[in-house]
Design a protein around this motif. Structure first.
Motif, PDB file in Angstrom:
ATOM      1  N   THR A 554       1.741  -1.054  -5.344  1.00  0.00           N
ATOM      2  CA  THR A 554       1.688   0.299  -5.878  1.00  0.00           C
ATOM      3  C   THR A 554       3.047   0.639  -6.466  1.00  0.00           C
ATOM      4  OG1 THR A 554       0.086   0.983  -4.201  1.00  0.00           O
ATOM      5  CG2 THR A 554       1.257   2.733  -5.362  1.00  0.00           C
ATOM      6  N   ILE A 555       3.061   1.102  -7.713  1.00  0.00           N
ATOM      7  CA  ILE A 555       4.282   1.602  -8.343  1.00  0.00           C
ATOM      8  C   ILE A 555       4.204   3.120  -8.362  1.00  0.00           C
ATOM      9  CG2 ILE A 555       5.717   1.630 -10.423  1.00  0.00           C
ATOM     10  CD1 ILE A 555       4.489  -1.062 -11.186  1.00  0.00           C
ATOM     11  N   GLU A 556       5.237   3.781  -7.853  1.00  0.00           N
ATOM     12  CA  GLU A 556       5.271   5.237  -7.813  1.00  0.00           C
ATOM     13  C   GLU A 556       6.480   5.747  -8.590  1.00  0.00           C
ATOM     14  OE1 GLU A 556       3.574   6.968  -3.857  1.00  0.00           O
ATOM     15  OE2 GLU A 556       4.884   5.288  -3.338  1.00  0.00           O
ATOM     16  N   GLY A 557       6.231   6.682  -9.477  1.00  0.00           N
ATOM     17  CA  GLY A 557       7.291   7.288 -10.264  1.00  0.00           C
ATOM     18  C   GLY A 557       7.573   8.702  -9.800  1.00  0.00           C
ATOM     19  N   THR A 558       8.740   9.218 -10.181  1.00  0.00           N
ATOM     20  CA  THR A 558       9.110  10.566  -9.773  1.00  0.00           C
ATOM     21  C   THR A 558       8.569  11.594 -10.768  1.00  0.00           C
ATOM     22  OG1 THR A 558      11.242  10.296 -10.896  1.00  0.00           O
ATOM     23  CG2 THR A 558      11.192   9.900  -8.530  1.00  0.00           C
ATOM     24  N   ALA A 559       8.042  12.675 -10.225  1.00  0.00           N
ATOM     25  CA  ALA A 559       7.598  13.822 -11.010  1.00  0.00           C
ATOM     26  C   ALA A 559       8.775  14.778 -11.192  1.00  0.00           C
ATOM     27  CB  ALA A 559       6.449  14.523 -10.299  1.00  0.00           C
ATOM     28  N   PRO A 560       8.702  15.707 -12.136  1.00  0.00           N
ATOM     29  CA  PRO A 560       9.816  16.644 -12.357  1.00  0.00           C
ATOM     30  C   PRO A 560      10.228  17.422 -11.114  1.00  0.00           C
ATOM     31  CG  PRO A 560       8.287  16.738 -14.197  1.00  0.00           C
ATOM     32  CD  PRO A 560       7.652  15.864 -13.162  1.00  0.00           C
ATOM     33  N   ASP A 561       9.285  17.648 -10.181  1.00  0.00           N
ATOM     34  CA  ASP A 561       9.629  18.399  -8.974  1.00  0.00           C
ATOM     35  C   ASP A 561      10.265  17.522  -7.900  1.00  0.00           C
ATOM     36  OD1 ASP A 561       7.514  16.901  -8.080  1.00  0.00           O
ATOM     37  OD2 ASP A 561       6.287  18.597  -7.428  1.00  0.00           O
ATOM     38  N   GLY A 562      10.492  16.238  -8.209  1.00  0.00           N
ATOM     39  CA  GLY A 562      11.138  15.346  -7.255  1.00  0.00           C
ATOM     40  C   GLY A 562      10.197  14.634  -6.318  1.00  0.00           C
ATOM     41  N   SER A 563       8.898  14.827  -6.462  1.00  0.00           N
ATOM     42  CA  SER A 563       7.930  14.122  -5.627  1.00  0.00           C
ATOM     43  C   SER A 563       7.566  12.790  -6.280  1.00  0.00           C
ATOM     44  CB  SER A 563       6.680  14.979  -5.438  1.00  0.00           C
ATOM     45  OG  SER A 563       6.042  15.207  -6.691  1.00  0.00           O
ATOM     46  N   LEU A 564       6.833  11.971  -5.546  1.00  0.00           N
ATOM     47  CA  LEU A 564       6.378  10.687  -6.058  1.00  0.00           C
ATOM     48  C   LEU A 564       4.897  10.755  -6.406  1.00  0.00           C
ATOM     49  CD1 LEU A 564       8.067   8.162  -3.590  1.00  0.00           C
ATOM     50  CD2 LEU A 564       8.648   8.491  -5.996  1.00  0.00           C
ATOM     51  N   ARG A 565       4.518  10.053  -7.472  1.00  0.00           N
ATOM     52  CA  ARG A 565       3.107   9.948  -7.846  1.00  0.00           C
ATOM     53  C   ARG A 565       2.834   8.505  -8.260  1.00  0.00           C
ATOM     54  NH1 ARG A 565       2.713   9.949 -13.441  1.00  0.00           N
ATOM     55  NH2 ARG A 565       4.604  10.592 -14.559  1.00  0.00           N
ATOM     56  N   ALA A 566       1.678   8.009  -7.885  1.00  0.00           N
ATOM     57  CA  ALA A 566       1.319   6.629  -8.217  1.00  0.00           C
ATOM     58  C   ALA A 566       1.073   6.507  -9.715  1.00  0.00           C
ATOM     59  CB  ALA A 566       0.086   6.205  -7.440  1.00  0.00           C
ATOM     60  N   VAL A 567       1.733   5.540 -10.358  1.00  0.00           N
ATOM     61  CA  VAL A 567       1.506   5.276 -11.777  1.00  0.00           C
ATOM     62  C   VAL A 567       0.770   3.962 -11.984  1.00  0.00           C
ATOM     63  CG1 VAL A 567       3.479   6.653 -12.515  1.00  0.00           C
ATOM     64  CG2 VAL A 567       3.807   4.222 -12.030  1.00  0.00           C
ATOM     65  N   ALA A 568       0.693   3.141 -10.916  1.00  0.00           N
ATOM     66  CA  ALA A 568      -0.069   1.893 -10.984  1.00  0.00           C
ATOM     67  C   ALA A 568      -0.399   1.450  -9.573  1.00  0.00           C
ATOM     68  CB  ALA A 568       0.720   0.804 -11.701  1.00  0.00           C
ATOM     69  N   GLN A 569      -1.593   0.932  -9.403  1.00  0.00           N
ATOM     70  CA  GLN A 569      -2.009   0.343  -8.126  1.00  0.00           C
ATOM     71  C   GLN A 569      -2.897  -0.837  -8.438  1.00  0.00           C
ATOM     72  OE1 GLN A 569      -3.705   3.109  -5.343  1.00  0.00           O
ATOM     73  NE2 GLN A 569      -3.458   1.728  -3.625  1.00  0.00           N
ATOM     74  N   ARG A 570      -2.582  -1.993  -7.859  1.00  0.00           N
ATOM     75  CA  ARG A 570      -3.256  -3.208  -8.277  1.00  0.00           C
ATOM     76  C   ARG A 570      -3.469  -4.140  -7.081  1.00  0.00           C
ATOM     77  NH1 ARG A 570      -6.101  -4.683 -12.684  1.00  0.00           N
ATOM     78  NH2 ARG A 570      -4.746  -3.180 -13.762  1.00  0.00           N
ATOM     79  N   THR A 571      -4.699  -4.622  -6.919  1.00  0.00           N
ATOM     80  CA  THR A 571      -4.978  -5.674  -5.946  1.00  0.00           C
ATOM     81  C   THR A 571      -4.547  -7.010  -6.546  1.00  0.00           C
ATOM     82  OG1 THR A 571      -6.826  -4.448  -4.983  1.00  0.00           O
ATOM     83  CG2 THR A 571      -6.782  -6.831  -4.620  1.00  0.00           C
ATOM     84  N   LEU A 572      -3.822  -7.822  -5.770  1.00  0.00           N
ATOM     85  CA  LEU A 572      -3.212  -9.044  -6.297  1.00  0.00           C
ATOM     86  C   LEU A 572      -3.916 -10.315  -5.861  1.00  0.00           C
ATOM     87  CD1 LEU A 572       0.538  -8.104  -5.667  1.00  0.00           C
ATOM     88  CD2 LEU A 572      -0.801  -7.725  -7.739  1.00  0.00           C
ATOM     89  N   THR A 573      -4.892 -10.188  -4.974  1.00  0.00           N
ATOM     90  CA  THR A 573      -5.588 -11.370  -4.476  1.00  0.00           C
ATOM     91  C   THR A 573      -7.037 -11.352  -4.942  1.00  0.00           C
ATOM     92  OG1 THR A 573      -5.766 -10.114  -2.411  1.00  0.00           O
ATOM     93  CG2 THR A 573      -4.158 -11.887  -2.480  1.00  0.00           C
ATOM     94  N   HIS A 574      -7.679 -12.510  -4.855  1.00  0.00           N
ATOM     95  CA  HIS A 574      -9.062 -12.668  -5.343  1.00  0.00           C
ATOM     96  C   HIS A 574     -10.015 -11.839  -4.492  1.00  0.00           C
ATOM     97  CE1 HIS A 574      -7.644 -15.777  -7.984  1.00  0.00           C
ATOM     98  NE2 HIS A 574      -7.308 -16.581  -6.985  1.00  0.00           N
TER      99      HIS A 574
END
Length: 574
Positions: A554-574
């Motif tokens: 999961t990649i989480e980026g910062t929002a203008p209010d300083g919180s985190l929001r998920a920008v990508a989520q990916r299953t890596l296994t079959h």
């Protein structure tokens, strides 16, 4: 009553079984003791160098599967937790016996703090992560390890506060860069500024961490090429810069990468703790390690073989560790580069052999920590490979043009070390196509283990985040291989660079770049890859979760209010 104060820390580094290491910097000599509420404890006297004082305390007797609050005492006086703090207690969490899972937090490129910088940057992702973690009670959400992948401090891009300090104390006639740190003492100001950020200080006190440098711990484009090295080494301030940069990195970052048993075997640590004043020990160490790669390349240039040129007792920054059923191998992408054009490589042969040994073993998931991405946008990859070939041209004008382009565009990743890029692909193929340790396989010897459930390369450096999936034409790979890039934690890429990086993933520019590379005689890479998520250009922090044979990022980026929001989520296994 102790007169020493706690300057930086406590920084919780390794938690291994029933033991943990806690690092501190103090204002003076002291006996440092760490005690948990459950009776585990350890103590160590500070060691001194360059009029600064440090200790790495090994805490013994921790119970498995527990989260024990702890305190730090200097000469018997409690200095942590600080009086009146509103933050949760700092704890040492141990893993439950037999727990196969792992939760790794990773990212790179944190330019000072959001309180110190003069730049208008998006909110600090690690600050945001720390604030959220303070409110997290669920043990399953707690990270096992924080993996910092380079540019933890910027020696060449300092804050207004540090620049004022440098201007006040610096002899302008010495020729040192006016706004860059050079001495060990100046380096300490970078860590003091960055690691005393309240949220970061609490996070580092309660989540185990490992680290590796990238270029900005020393200087931009560090060891990008032989001409760069030759020109930079002529600067009158360079000798002190490289010595101080490596010595301070060893003290602040690398020392904590070692688990307790490795500490006892580290020759530098033994000398440092035995010395009344370790200044000369660390100065000599920094000078020697800074010169090792240069000396190795010079020997290769004289016609010596790689085996003959290898210095005895060369210090290694790369390291390996296990978290549950996950193996993490973190590679030095900077200091030990081989720049001789006939042998150009990310790592010298002895360290590459160590790496291939480390990836052989009984584990479910392999994670390779590399400050520089192995897989770039394909168009940029082909451009870097083309540039490497031109920079090796026998025609001086062509080589000089390629060198200027390399520095201007930072064309210095794995693609610009094509021999190493291909070798890493071959390692992954050997691991992912059959039992490890099969006859004739150079990956390792001994028992045969099944292919790992996943292989992930964690990287930073490039100031944007993405997930890419690799495929290996003609190979029967059973193990999925991914590039997971998370950068920056607190920085920003220039606006004009963003469309160029996006174009690097597009088919048209990629075909054009590959056509250009073919004109220089570049062969097609042994691996193909495509982007699954991204690119994301904000400040970010990522989480890699392993649960049994499954993997997810999961990649989480910062929002203008300083919180985190998920920008990508990916299953890596079959």
């Amino acid at each position: 009553m102790s007169t020493a104060r706690l300057l930086i820390g406590p920084v919780l580094r390794r938690v291994v079984g029933s033991r943990a290491t806690v690092w501190v910097e103090t204002s003076g000599p002291a006996l440092v003791r760490v005690e948990t509420t459950e009776g585990a404890a350890g103590e160590a006297a500070t060691f001194s160098a360059f009029d600064h004082h440090y200790a790495l305390v090994v805490v013994e007797g921790l119970e498995t599967g527990r989260a024990a609050p702890y305190q730090v005492l200097l000469d018997g006086a409690q200095v942590w937790p600080e009086p009146g703090t509103t933050f949760p207690p700092s704890v040492i969490r141990t893993r439950a016996a037999g727990d196969p899972g792992a939760r790794l937090i990773f990212g790179s490129c944190r330019e000072t703090t959001q309180h110190a910088t003069a730049r208008k940057l998006p909110p600090d992702a690690l600050d945001a992560y720390s604030r959220r973690l303070m409110t997290t009670d669920a043990a399953g959400e707690w990270p096992d390890l924080l993996v910092l992948l380079g540019d933890q401090v910027y020696a060449d891009q300092t804050s207004p506060t540090v620049r004022k300090l440098l201007h006040r104390r610096r002899d302008r006639s010495a020729g040192a860069p006016a706004d860059q740190v050079v001495s060990f003492d100046e380096y300490t100001k970078l860590y003091l500024e960055s690691w005393r950020d309240p949220e970061i200080r609490w996070l580092l006190s309660t989540v185990p961490s490992v680290m590796i440098f990238d270029d900005h711990e020393i200087i931009d484009d560090w060891n990008t090429s032989t001409p760069w090295r030759t020109e930079t080494h002529r600067q009158p301030w360079w000798s002190e810069r490289i010595s101080s940069g490596l010595a301070s990195y060893w003290v602040y970052q690398h020392l904590g990468n070692l688990e307790p048993d490795e500490l006892a075997a580290d020759p530098v640590y033994a000398k440092v703790v035995a010395a009344e004043d370790a200044t000369s020990v660390l100065r000599e160490f920094g000078e020697r390690v800074g010169a090792e790669a240069t000396g190795y390349d010079a020997a290769l240039g004289r016609g010596e073989s790689p085996a003959e040129a290898a210095p005895a007792g060369r210090y290694q920054w790369s390291y390996s560790l296990d978290v549950g059923r996950t193996r993490l191998v973190v590679l030095d992408n900077r200091c030990s580069r081989v720049l001789d054009r006939r042998h150009r490589a990310m790592l010298p042969p002895t360290e590459w052999a160590w790496f291939t040994d480390q990836v052989h073993g009984d584990y479910d998931h392999l994670v390779v920590g590399s400050s520089l991405p192995w897989l770039l946008p394909p168009g940029i990859h082909h451009l870097e490979s083309w540039n490497e070939r031109l920079a090796d041209s026998e025609r001086p004008r062509v080589a000089a043009f390629a060198e200027r382009l390399r520095r201007a565009l930072d064309l210095e990743h794995w693609a610009a070390f094509r021999r190493s890029f291909d070798a890493l692909a071959q390692v992954f193929v050997r691991l992912g196509t059959g039992p490890q340790g099969r006859p004739g396989d150079r990956v390792g010897t001994g028992p045969a283990y099944p292919p790992p459930a996943s292989i992930s390369v964690l990287s930073g450096d490039v100031h944007h985040s993405y997930v890419a999936r690799a495929r290996f034409p003609g190979e029967s790979m059973t193990t999925p291989v991914h590039q997971l890039t998370c950068s920056p934690i607190h920085n920003q890429i220039p606006g004009p660079m963003r469309p160029l990086l996006r174009l690097g993933w597009w088919r048209g520019p990629t075909v054009a770049a590959w056509t250009l590379a073919r004109t220089a005689g570049i062969r097609r890479p042994p691996v193909r890859w495509r982007k699954l998520d991204g690119p994301y250009f904000g400040n970010a922090v990522s989480t890699l979760r392993h649960d049994g044979r499954s993997a997810e990022v999961t990649i989480e980026g910062t929002a203008p209010d300083g919180s985190l929001r998920a920008v990508a989520q990916r299953t890596l296994t079959h």
